[in-house]
Design a protein around this motif. Structure first.
Motif, PDB file in Angstrom:
ATOM      1  N   ILE A  53      -3.650 -33.504  39.508  1.00 18.89           N
ATOM      2  CA  ILE A  53      -3.795 -33.389  38.232  1.00 18.89           C
ATOM      3  C   ILE A  53      -5.503 -33.558  37.834  1.00 18.89           C
ATOM      4  O   ILE A  53      -5.414 -35.454  38.171  1.00 18.89           O
ATOM      5  N   HIS A  75      -9.570 -33.136  35.544  1.00 18.52           N
ATOM      6  CA  HIS A  75     -10.234 -32.329  34.285  1.00 18.52           C
ATOM      7  C   HIS A  75     -11.887 -31.984  35.153  1.00 18.52           C
ATOM      8  O   HIS A  75     -12.586 -31.726  34.124  1.00 18.52           O
ATOM      9  N   ARG A  88      -7.241 -28.815  33.799  1.00 22.15           N
ATOM     10  CA  ARG A  88      -7.751 -28.728  32.453  1.00 22.15           C
ATOM     11  C   ARG A  88      -9.146 -29.978  31.941  1.00 22.15           C
ATOM     12  O   ARG A  88      -9.562 -30.028  32.061  1.00 22.15           O
ATOM     13  N   ALA A 104     -10.237 -32.068  28.268  1.00 16.84           N
ATOM     14  CA  ALA A 104      -8.848 -32.669  28.811  1.00 16.84           C
ATOM     15  C   ALA A 104     -10.552 -33.712  28.850  1.00 16.84           C
ATOM     16  O   ALA A 104     -11.285 -33.606  29.862  1.00 16.84           O
ATOM     17  N   ILE A 121      -4.151 -35.971  29.809  1.00 16.73           N
ATOM     18  CA  ILE A 121      -3.465 -35.579  30.028  1.00 16.73           C
ATOM     19  C   ILE A 121      -1.362 -35.599  30.656  1.00 16.73           C
ATOM     20  O   ILE A 121      -0.993 -35.282  30.806  1.00 16.73           O
ATOM     21  N   ASP A 141       0.129 -35.910  27.070  1.00 17.72           N
ATOM     22  CA  ASP A 141       0.672 -34.464  27.431  1.00 17.72           C
ATOM     23  C   ASP A 141       1.894 -34.353  27.965  1.00 17.72           C
ATOM     24  O   ASP A 141       2.735 -33.713  27.962  1.00 17.72           O
TER      25      ASP A 141
END
Length: 323
Positions: A111, A113, A127, A130, A136, A139
């Motif tokens: 995970i 960004h 992402r 973000a 993240i 979310d």
């Protein structure tokens, strides 16, 4: 390999995992640790056997975070885990030695960004829009229907604060402020986080800043600002690498400066370069030329050789792209 997946699709993966390890990059910062602790508390609250393990210790300025004393560091993990979740780490190698052998993990969830992320996981949630990995993770908790209590909110809010420069950087958008508002409603206290991060500086850190600022230099008609920290400065002030946190803001704050550079020892004769830009220069592209990466306005890399050689290489890369 899964990329760009909907967070709700992670429900079966996380749901069936009993043993979970969380990790982040070497020289961890507020985003890696804040998002990691937020996720740690949420998964532990859901009954998971979860550990947060990373190579380096928690920096002093982040030890106010609830649960920071539970983070393991040092020796590589040797226990099999159903799931490894890595946060805020663009490349598997930047996890350092903490994760041990990859065969220990049934699945790797990455995970991040950073636009430079290499998508090294079995599943990848990258992402770049973000503001922080904490956004993240927030979310993700919403998608998993996991509650956000005061401790989780404090950790995730700290992630947002540190990666947006207290909501001053260009990555501060409507979404960042909306998430921050929800976290404050859940119990995060902005004044307390700010005081812990920015009003608890030890005297020796200010002495280090004074020595470094005395050598502040400018190039390209003031468009580049350079600040250097040396081993001699560490020895004189009794400080270390973690005490350089925030130093790059000094050259970045100068009105003429577009790109700010902080150089500090990285061991073995190498230099760690932190790069920041204001408006026009994509420093992630600059850092990538030296094997590093990051964001458009904040990136880093490592250069081998003498200090003069490191400075020359960076100037040669930056000057042609200055407007």
């Amino acid at each position: 390999m899964l990329t760009g997946i909907d967070l709700a699709e992670l429900q079966p993966l996380i749901g069936r995992a009993r043993r979970i390890m969380i990790s982040t990059h070497v020289n961890p910062d507020g985003d890696g640790i804040g998002s990691g602790l937020g996720l740690y508390h949420a998964l532990a609250g859901a009954g998971k056997a979860v550990v947060f393990h990373m190579q380096d210790p928690v920096p002093a300025y982040l030890r106010f975070l609830p649960g920071s004393d539970r983070i393991r560091h040092g020796q590589p993990n040797q226990s099999p885990q159903d799931l490894l979740i890595t946060l805020d780490c663009g490349d598997y190698g930047r996890l350092g030695s903490a994760v041990g052998e990859r065969r220990l993990y049934g699945h790797l969830l990455n995970i991040d960004h950073h636009v430079s992320n290499t998508a090294y996981g079995d599943s990848n949630v990258i992402r770049v829009d973000a503001c922080a990995v904490g956004e993240i993770v927030f979310d993700l908790l919403q998608a998993l229907n996991l509650p956000v209590d005061r401790d989780i909110a404090t950790c995730l809010f700290t992630s947002l604060v540190t990666d947006t420069g207290s909501f001053r950087y260009s990555n501060t958008d409507v979404r960042a402020l909306e998430v921050a508002a929800v976290l404050v409603r859940a119990g995060a206290e902005p004044w307390a986080v700010h005081a812990a991060l920015y009003e608890s500086v030890p005297p020796q850190q200010l002495r280090l800043a004074a020595l470094a600022l005395a050598g502040l230099r400018y190039f390209a008609e003031g468009r580049i600002g350079l600040i250097v920290v040396t081993e001699a400065m560490y020895a004189e002030t009794g400080t270390g690498a973690e005490d350089t946190e925030g130093l790059i803001q000094f050259p970045r704050s100068v009105d003429t400066v577009e790109v700010a550079i902080l150089l500090r020892p990285a061991g073995g004769g190498a230099w760690k370069a932190s790069l920041r830009s204001k408006r026009h220069v994509d420093v992630a592209v600059i850092a990538a030329q030296f094997g590093g990466g990051g964001h458009q306005r904040a990136a880093g890399c490592q250069l081998n050789g003498s200090l003069d050689a490191a400075v020359e290489q960076l100037l040669r890369a930056i000057q042609p792209v200055l407007r």
